[in-house]
Scaffold this motif. Structure first.
Motif, PDB file in Angstrom:
ATOM      1  N   ALA A 218      -0.262  40.188 -11.178  1.00  0.00           N
ATOM      2  CA  ALA A 218       0.178  41.251 -10.275  1.00  0.00           C
ATOM      3  C   ALA A 218       1.577  41.710 -10.685  1.00  0.00           C
ATOM      4  CB  ALA A 218       0.180  40.762  -8.833  1.00  0.00           C
ATOM      5  N   PRO A 224      -0.595  43.328  -1.413  1.00  0.00           N
ATOM      6  CA  PRO A 224      -1.419  44.476  -1.821  1.00  0.00           C
ATOM      7  C   PRO A 224      -2.265  44.984  -0.666  1.00  0.00           C
ATOM      8  CG  PRO A 224      -2.472  42.454  -2.496  1.00  0.00           C
ATOM      9  CD  PRO A 224      -1.173  42.044  -1.839  1.00  0.00           C
ATOM     10  N   THR A 225      -2.766  46.189  -0.818  1.00  0.00           N
ATOM     11  CA  THR A 225      -3.692  46.761   0.170  1.00  0.00           C
ATOM     12  C   THR A 225      -5.060  46.914  -0.479  1.00  0.00           C
ATOM     13  OG1 THR A 225      -3.302  49.075  -0.427  1.00  0.00           O
ATOM     14  CG2 THR A 225      -1.744  48.060   1.115  1.00  0.00           C
ATOM     15  N   MET A 245      -4.226  50.503  -6.856  1.00  0.00           N
ATOM     16  CA  MET A 245      -3.936  49.564  -5.771  1.00  0.00           C
ATOM     17  C   MET A 245      -2.495  49.776  -5.323  1.00  0.00           C
ATOM     18  SD  MET A 245      -3.645  45.403  -6.041  1.00  0.00           S
ATOM     19  CE  MET A 245      -5.388  45.043  -5.923  1.00  0.00           C
ATOM     20  N   ASP A 246      -2.299  49.917  -4.034  1.00  0.00           N
ATOM     21  CA  ASP A 246      -0.952  50.060  -3.481  1.00  0.00           C
ATOM     22  C   ASP A 246      -0.417  48.701  -3.041  1.00  0.00           C
ATOM     23  OD1 ASP A 246      -0.853  52.765  -3.896  1.00  0.00           O
ATOM     24  OD2 ASP A 246      -1.410  53.315  -1.847  1.00  0.00           O
ATOM     25  N   PHE A 247       0.815  48.411  -3.444  1.00  0.00           N
ATOM     26  CA  PHE A 247       1.519  47.211  -2.987  1.00  0.00           C
ATOM     27  C   PHE A 247       2.620  47.629  -2.012  1.00  0.00           C
ATOM     28  CE2 PHE A 247      -0.372  45.916  -6.943  1.00  0.00           C
ATOM     29  CZ  PHE A 247      -0.673  44.580  -6.779  1.00  0.00           C
ATOM     30  N   HIS A 321       6.628  52.296  -2.066  1.00  0.00           N
ATOM     31  CA  HIS A 321       5.553  51.365  -2.408  1.00  0.00           C
ATOM     32  C   HIS A 321       5.338  51.436  -3.913  1.00  0.00           C
ATOM     33  CE1 HIS A 321       3.206  55.108  -2.433  1.00  0.00           C
ATOM     34  NE2 HIS A 321       2.272  54.448  -3.123  1.00  0.00           N
ATOM     35  N   TRP A 324      -0.325  50.834  -8.509  1.00  0.00           N
ATOM     36  CA  TRP A 324      -0.632  50.214  -9.796  1.00  0.00           C
ATOM     37  C   TRP A 324      -2.082  50.532 -10.144  1.00  0.00           C
ATOM     38  CZ3 TRP A 324      -2.800  45.131 -11.564  1.00  0.00           C
ATOM     39  CH2 TRP A 324      -2.378  44.813 -12.865  1.00  0.00           C
ATOM     40  N   ALA A 336      -7.661  44.895  -8.328  1.00  0.00           N
ATOM     41  CA  ALA A 336      -7.879  43.597  -7.683  1.00  0.00           C
ATOM     42  C   ALA A 336      -8.936  42.792  -8.424  1.00  0.00           C
ATOM     43  CB  ALA A 336      -8.285  43.795  -6.221  1.00  0.00           C
TER      44      ALA A 336
END
Length: 347
Positions: A218, A224-225, A245-247, A321, A324, A336
């Motif tokens: 990561a 993460p969401t 992916m949003d963190f 945010h 990625w 993920a």
């Protein structure tokens, strides 16, 4: 005497306590009984057609081996064992590790969903691998996976198979952003079009060998969401499918390289804001967006865990945010799932 239910199989035995006497009139022996409704004996093979079987027969020692009904079925089973996809259940947006059993001296090539597959030798030297994937917006249903193996001596073999692509059932979400990110003006459209052409050139020239090693990590130490694949409404209008992916990274959180590679983009873009893209070889990229600071330059070789910059809120965002993304060829894959893949034994 043990018993159990098995599919169609062969039961072979050692002839220590059972002797076959050839009979020209009876080319096959059919045995019947409460536990063996239909056993067909051919040569030294006792075929059991999906019935309850016993662990011994007349003192003979029994064990199971696969049945090869025809040469066509045998070839199909050989292909299935020679090509393995991980994960085995393929869904839209899934990265896939394709393993092909072939000699080290062979060359392996392939094609899947219109993209060329590029294979590399695995660490153990007994198989070839391609790290590929299915786009988040891929059409579900059967797809043709074509694999060609050419041995060192010149012998060639096709391992073509059909791969079923399943729906992933992503969500729909709504966001409010500045109007210029939903309906850009004429000047902004020229900038966007130029950047689209730039990205096409950048992502069209990947290293011919894998630059990554081991598992991907990561990029930030933040929660993460599950936002990947979400169909997003910006200011009430459907703009796009979320391809990353949003963190929940606060402003200024250190952002690291998920694996080793070469930086191919390190600049500010209209939608992505400050952006860093890393080429991991053979068409695979990771992309970090919306950074407040960039600490690498284009053409720089980076190692796994190296600092790329700091998270921020540049580009089309609602707040700080890290976005990625994972891209193979022009397909966007679920980060993920890539992070969960065990790649340590591959290279």
């Amino acid at each position: 005497m043990r018993s159990g239910v098995i599919p169609f199989c062969e039961v072979r035995f050692r002839l220590s306590s059972f002797r076959l006497i050839p009979c020209p009139i009876l080319p096959r022996l059919i045995l019947r009984g409460p536990a063996l409704p239909c056993l067909i004996f051919r040569g030294s093979v006792l075929a059991v057609a999906g019935v309850l079987f016993c662990g011994s027969l007349f003192g003979a020692e029994l064990f199971r081996t696969p049945v090869v009904h025809t040469s066509v079925e045998g070839a199909a089973r050989a292909k299935a064992s020679a090509v393995v996809l991980t994960p085995a259940v393929v869904v839209a947006g899934s990265p896939e590790l394709i393993r092909v059993s072939a000699p080290a001296a062979a060359t392996v090539s392939g094609e899947w969903m219109g993209h060329a597959l590029e294979f590399f030798r695995g660490r153990e030297g007994r198989a070839w691998y391609a790290l590929a994937g299915v786009d988040v917006e891929a059409v579900v249903g059967p797809s043709a996976l074509q694999i060609h193996v050419k041995a060192g001596g010149g012998a060639e073999r096709d391992l073509n198979t059909t791969v079923e692509i399943h729906a992933a059932h992503y969500r729909t979400g709504s966001l409010s952003v500045a109007p210029r990110f939903v309906e850009p003006g004429a000047a902004a459209m020229k900038v966007i079009e130029a950047q689209v052409a730039l990205k096409a050139r950048v992502f069209g020239q990947s290293a011919p060998e894998p630059l990554w090693s081991g598992d991907f990590r990561a990029p930030v130490s933040a929660q993460p969401t599950d936002s990947f694949g979400t169909r997003r409404m910006f200011n009430g209008k459907l703009a796009s499918v979320h391809r990353g992916m949003d963190f929940r990274a606060r402003m200024g959180t250190p952002v690291h390289a998920g694996n080793s590679g070469v930086v191919v983009l390190a600049r500010r873009l209209y939608y992505e804001g400050n952006c860093v893209a890393i080429d991991h070889g053979m068409g695979l990229y990771t992309i970090s967006m919306h950074l407040s600071r960039v600490d690498v330059h284009e053409g720089e070789q980076v190692t796994k865990g190296q600092l790329l910059g700091l998270s921020g809120a540049t580009g089309r965002v609602t707040g700080p945010h890290l976005h990625w993304a994972v891209r193979w060829k022009n397909a966007y894959l679920d980060p993920a799932k890539l992070l969960r893949m065990n790649l340590r034994g591959v290279r």
